[in-house]
Design a protein around this motif. Structure first.
Motif, PDB file in Angstrom:
ATOM      1  N   GLU A 123       0.832  -1.198   0.000  1.00 18.10           N
ATOM      2  CA  GLU A 123       0.000   0.000   0.000  1.00 18.10           C
ATOM      3  C   GLU A 123       0.871   1.253   0.000  1.00 18.10           C
ATOM      4  O   GLU A 123       1.652   1.459   0.934  1.00 18.10           O
ATOM      5  CB  GLU A 123      -0.910  -0.003   1.234  1.00 18.10           C
ATOM      6  CG  GLU A 123      -1.836   1.181   1.299  1.00 18.10           C
ATOM      7  CD  GLU A 123      -2.865   1.037   2.413  1.00 18.10           C
ATOM      8  OE1 GLU A 123      -4.025   1.370   2.162  1.00 18.10           O
ATOM      9  OE2 GLU A 123      -2.489   0.584   3.518  1.00 18.10           O
ATOM     10  N   THR A 168      -3.756  10.143  -1.632  1.00 17.80           N
ATOM     11  CA  THR A 168      -4.327  10.223  -2.971  1.00 17.80           C
ATOM     12  C   THR A 168      -4.185  11.656  -3.473  1.00 17.80           C
ATOM     13  O   THR A 168      -4.473  12.606  -2.737  1.00 17.80           O
ATOM     14  CB  THR A 168      -5.821   9.843  -2.941  1.00 17.80           C
ATOM     15  OG1 THR A 168      -5.957   8.523  -2.413  1.00 17.80           O
ATOM     16  CG2 THR A 168      -6.432   9.902  -4.332  1.00 17.80           C
ATOM     17  N   ILE A 172      -7.814  14.296  -7.486  1.00 22.79           N
ATOM     18  CA  ILE A 172      -8.709  13.129  -7.479  1.00 22.79           C
ATOM     19  C   ILE A 172      -9.714  13.258  -6.341  1.00 22.79           C
ATOM     20  O   ILE A 172     -10.915  12.998  -6.521  1.00 22.79           O
ATOM     21  CB  ILE A 172      -7.891  11.836  -7.361  1.00 22.79           C
ATOM     22  CG1 ILE A 172      -6.935  11.695  -8.548  1.00 22.79           C
ATOM     23  CG2 ILE A 172      -8.810  10.623  -7.245  1.00 22.79           C
ATOM     24  CD1 ILE A 172      -5.968  10.529  -8.429  1.00 22.79           C
ATOM     25  N   VAL A 173      -9.238  13.672  -5.183  1.00 23.68           N
ATOM     26  CA  VAL A 173     -10.119  13.888  -4.039  1.00 23.68           C
ATOM     27  C   VAL A 173     -11.139  14.977  -4.364  1.00 23.68           C
ATOM     28  O   VAL A 173     -12.328  14.869  -4.024  1.00 23.68           O
ATOM     29  CB  VAL A 173      -9.294  14.259  -2.791  1.00 23.68           C
ATOM     30  CG1 VAL A 173     -10.205  14.553  -1.603  1.00 23.68           C
ATOM     31  CG2 VAL A 173      -8.313  13.140  -2.443  1.00 23.68           C
ATOM     32  N   TYR A 182      -2.093   5.282  -8.260  1.00 23.40           N
ATOM     33  CA  TYR A 182      -2.623   6.565  -7.802  1.00 23.40           C
ATOM     34  C   TYR A 182      -2.801   6.635  -6.281  1.00 23.40           C
ATOM     35  O   TYR A 182      -3.452   7.548  -5.784  1.00 23.40           O
ATOM     36  CB  TYR A 182      -3.964   6.845  -8.486  1.00 23.40           C
ATOM     37  CG  TYR A 182      -3.836   6.971  -9.989  1.00 23.40           C
ATOM     38  CD1 TYR A 182      -3.443   8.167 -10.582  1.00 23.40           C
ATOM     39  CD2 TYR A 182      -4.085   5.879 -10.821  1.00 23.40           C
ATOM     40  CE1 TYR A 182      -3.319   8.290 -11.958  1.00 23.40           C
ATOM     41  CE2 TYR A 182      -3.947   5.983 -12.200  1.00 23.40           C
ATOM     42  CZ  TYR A 182      -3.572   7.190 -12.766  1.00 23.40           C
ATOM     43  OH  TYR A 182      -3.433   7.297 -14.132  1.00 23.40           O
ATOM     44  N   ALA A 183      -2.231   5.685  -5.546  1.00 25.43           N
ATOM     45  CA  ALA A 183      -2.366   5.660  -4.086  1.00 25.43           C
ATOM     46  C   ALA A 183      -3.842   5.699  -3.684  1.00 25.43           C
ATOM     47  O   ALA A 183      -4.270   6.505  -2.867  1.00 25.43           O
ATOM     48  CB  ALA A 183      -1.599   6.823  -3.447  1.00 25.43           C
ATOM     49  N   MET A 184      -4.628   4.786  -4.261  1.00 27.82           N
ATOM     50  CA  MET A 184      -6.075   4.758  -4.039  1.00 27.82           C
ATOM     51  C   MET A 184      -6.539   3.389  -3.539  1.00 27.82           C
ATOM     52  O   MET A 184      -7.608   2.911  -3.901  1.00 27.82           O
ATOM     53  CB  MET A 184      -6.808   5.126  -5.332  1.00 27.82           C
ATOM     54  CG  MET A 184      -6.579   6.553  -5.796  1.00 27.82           C
ATOM     55  SD  MET A 184      -7.400   6.939  -7.384  1.00 27.82           S
ATOM     56  CE  MET A 184      -9.140   6.872  -6.904  1.00 27.82           C
ATOM     57  N   THR A 185      -5.750   2.757  -2.689  1.00 28.00           N
ATOM     58  CA  THR A 185      -6.092   1.408  -2.248  1.00 28.00           C
ATOM     59  C   THR A 185      -7.456   1.345  -1.576  1.00 28.00           C
ATOM     60  O   THR A 185      -8.216   0.395  -1.770  1.00 28.00           O
ATOM     61  CB  THR A 185      -5.023   0.862  -1.287  1.00 28.00           C
ATOM     62  OG1 THR A 185      -4.791   1.826  -0.246  1.00 28.00           O
ATOM     63  CG2 THR A 185      -3.711   0.611  -2.012  1.00 28.00           C
ATOM     64  N   TRP A 217     -10.065   3.207  -2.077  1.00 29.42           N
ATOM     65  CA  TRP A 217     -11.182   3.619  -2.920  1.00 29.42           C
ATOM     66  C   TRP A 217     -11.878   2.422  -3.562  1.00 29.42           C
ATOM     67  O   TRP A 217     -13.015   2.534  -4.012  1.00 29.42           O
ATOM     68  CB  TRP A 217     -10.698   4.573  -4.016  1.00 29.42           C
ATOM     69  CG  TRP A 217     -10.173   5.871  -3.504  1.00 29.42           C
ATOM     70  CD1 TRP A 217      -8.946   6.098  -2.945  1.00 29.42           C
ATOM     71  CD2 TRP A 217     -10.849   7.140  -3.491  1.00 29.42           C
ATOM     72  NE1 TRP A 217      -8.810   7.417  -2.598  1.00 29.42           N
ATOM     73  CE2 TRP A 217      -9.969   8.083  -2.928  1.00 29.42           C
ATOM     74  CE3 TRP A 217     -12.102   7.558  -3.919  1.00 29.42           C
ATOM     75  CZ2 TRP A 217     -10.314   9.426  -2.770  1.00 29.42           C
ATOM     76  CZ3 TRP A 217     -12.440   8.896  -3.767  1.00 29.42           C
ATOM     77  CH2 TRP A 217     -11.560   9.812  -3.195  1.00 29.42           C
ATOM     78  N   ALA A 240      -8.577  10.371 -12.092  1.00 32.78           N
ATOM     79  CA  ALA A 240      -7.217   9.837 -12.034  1.00 32.78           C
ATOM     80  C   ALA A 240      -6.687   9.503 -13.423  1.00 32.78           C
ATOM     81  O   ALA A 240      -5.558   9.848 -13.783  1.00 32.78           O
ATOM     82  CB  ALA A 240      -7.184   8.603 -11.142  1.00 32.78           C
TER      83      ALA A 240
END
Length: 399
Positions: free
Chosen positions: A43, A48, A52-53, A244-247, A249, A286
């Protein structure tokens, strides 16, 4: 009283995710006040990206996102995934050949459900991600491990696959870059495997979740680009979690031939209906937004990759093949086994991982989670200072 019927035999046979189990144990120890450094979870430690947020926050203001939407995914997102597939995997697909899923895991599960029948054998190159054999078993298939060690950079050959093939072989799992090893197949190796699978009419389940995380000028060539004719019997799975560091989501996808996608879509319509619309809008941002932060994260992973390989290689008895993708190091630690350390006899990498956690307060995942004993997986998707401190604790432990 009559006793109740037993629980599902199929589900009772499924093991808990080893990586999540180790990570949960590490977090519990941290919560108890112990200074544990964990290399367990795959991870990214980054937030994120803000754009994107912001897209998700904007989506919350649109009541249309509070309703059911197509089970296979928002049309705009499927179009964006089709564009990404063409750009990165060299395959032109219609958006109707795409299903948006609740994370990459659901895509993996549905891919096996779509192409595996009871008793079918699925060739599973090892070391492998812990979920693959369980997902195969849930489809009533039989995973057939094909092991490649550190001397092969953990990459199987066509010859090994052919030796494992039987009349019951129906599918092959192909992963490049690899979790847990970080290995990346060359274009030539990928083409050879794709053409072999095509020759024998074998489905390919190709996990491309780490496709963008590659280093040293390497490119992860998709199997459908290397062997285009194999696309008719290939399902690609991917998602936004790692790049995209979106684990959290939970947004993935599967791409494949129309007939395979149709049966998987039917399953998803009953399994979960549509994926969370806010996450879908975030994923759309993203894929279509600026990629500057993605590149910055990739560069940070590269720096950490070089650091962890260099430091682990200083431990006598440890061999570390150079990982060219993902964010994992997979050292061969057989040189540490069959010996006593601080009065403790250690014969397996499972025992070694427990020893390291207890004596050095460092959490790593043992090779038994991914195939044969004798290896450890360390994710370097954690802060630079913690990464270095953890490895140095292990160095001192085995000095």
């Amino acid at each position: 009283m009559t006793e109740r019927p037993p629980l599902s035999r199929k589900l009772s046979a499924i093991a808990e995710s080893a990586t999540l189990k180790v990570d949960a144990k590490a977090k519990a120890l941290q919560a108890a006040g112990r200074p544990v450094i964990s290399y367990a979870a795959g991870e990214p430690d980054f937030a994120t990206p803000q754009f994107i947020v912001d897209a998700a926050a904007e989506a919350l203001r649109d009541p249309a996102n509070f309703r059911y939407t197509p089970a296979t995914g928002l049309p705009a997102l499927r179009e964006a995934i089709a564009a990404k597939t063409l750009r990165d995997s060299g395959l032109e697909v219609d958006p109707s050949q795409i299903i948006v899923t609740n994370g990459g895991k659901q895509a993996v599960y549905q891919a096996f459900q779509a192409v595996v029948n009871p008793g079918d054998e699925v060739l599973l190159p090892a070391p492998y991600w812990t979920t693959y054999p369980e997902a195969i078993a849930l489809a009533d298939g039989i995973p057939v491990e094909v092991f490649a060690g550190a001397d092969q950079d953990y990459k199987v050959t066509v010859e090994q696959l052919e030796a494992a093939r039987t009349e019951r072989t129906t599918a092959l799992v192909f992963v490049s870059p690899s979790n847990p090893t970080g290995s990346v197949y060359t274009a030539e190796e990928t083409r050879a495997i794709g053409e072999w699978a095509l020759e024998h009419g074998i489905w390919i389940i190709s996990d491309e979740i780490y496709q963008s995380l590659v280093y040293e000028g390497v490119r992860a060539v998709s199997i459908v680009e290397a062997a285009p004719e194999a696309a008719a019997q290939t399902i690609l799975v991917g998602g936004v979690a790692k790049t995209y560091a979106m684990t959290g989501w939970r947004l993935g996808w599967m791409v494949g031939p129309a007939d395979a996608i149709k049966v998987a879509a039917n399953l998803q319509s009953h399994l979960c209906s549509n994926v969370n619309n806010i996450a879908q809008r975030a994923a759309l941002a993203a894929l279509t937004g600026p990629q500057d932060e993605v590149e910055q994260m990739r560069q940070a992973f590269d720096r950490r990759r070089r650091l962890i390989v260099a430091e682990l290689s200083k431990i006598e008895g440890v061999t570390v093949p150079n990982p060219l993708g993902a964010f994992y190091a997979y050292p061969d630690v057989r040189g540490l086994l069959g010996r006593e350390w601080d009065g403790v006899r250690i014969d397996t990498s499972l025992e070694l991982a427990d020893f390291i956690l207890e004596r050095a307060e460092v959490a790593v995942v043992p090779g038994e989670a991914f195939g044969p004993s004798g290896y450890l997986r360390l994710s370097y998707a954690l802060g630079d200072d913690a990464l270095l401190e953890g490895v140095r604790r292990v160095q001192r432990l085995f000095a």
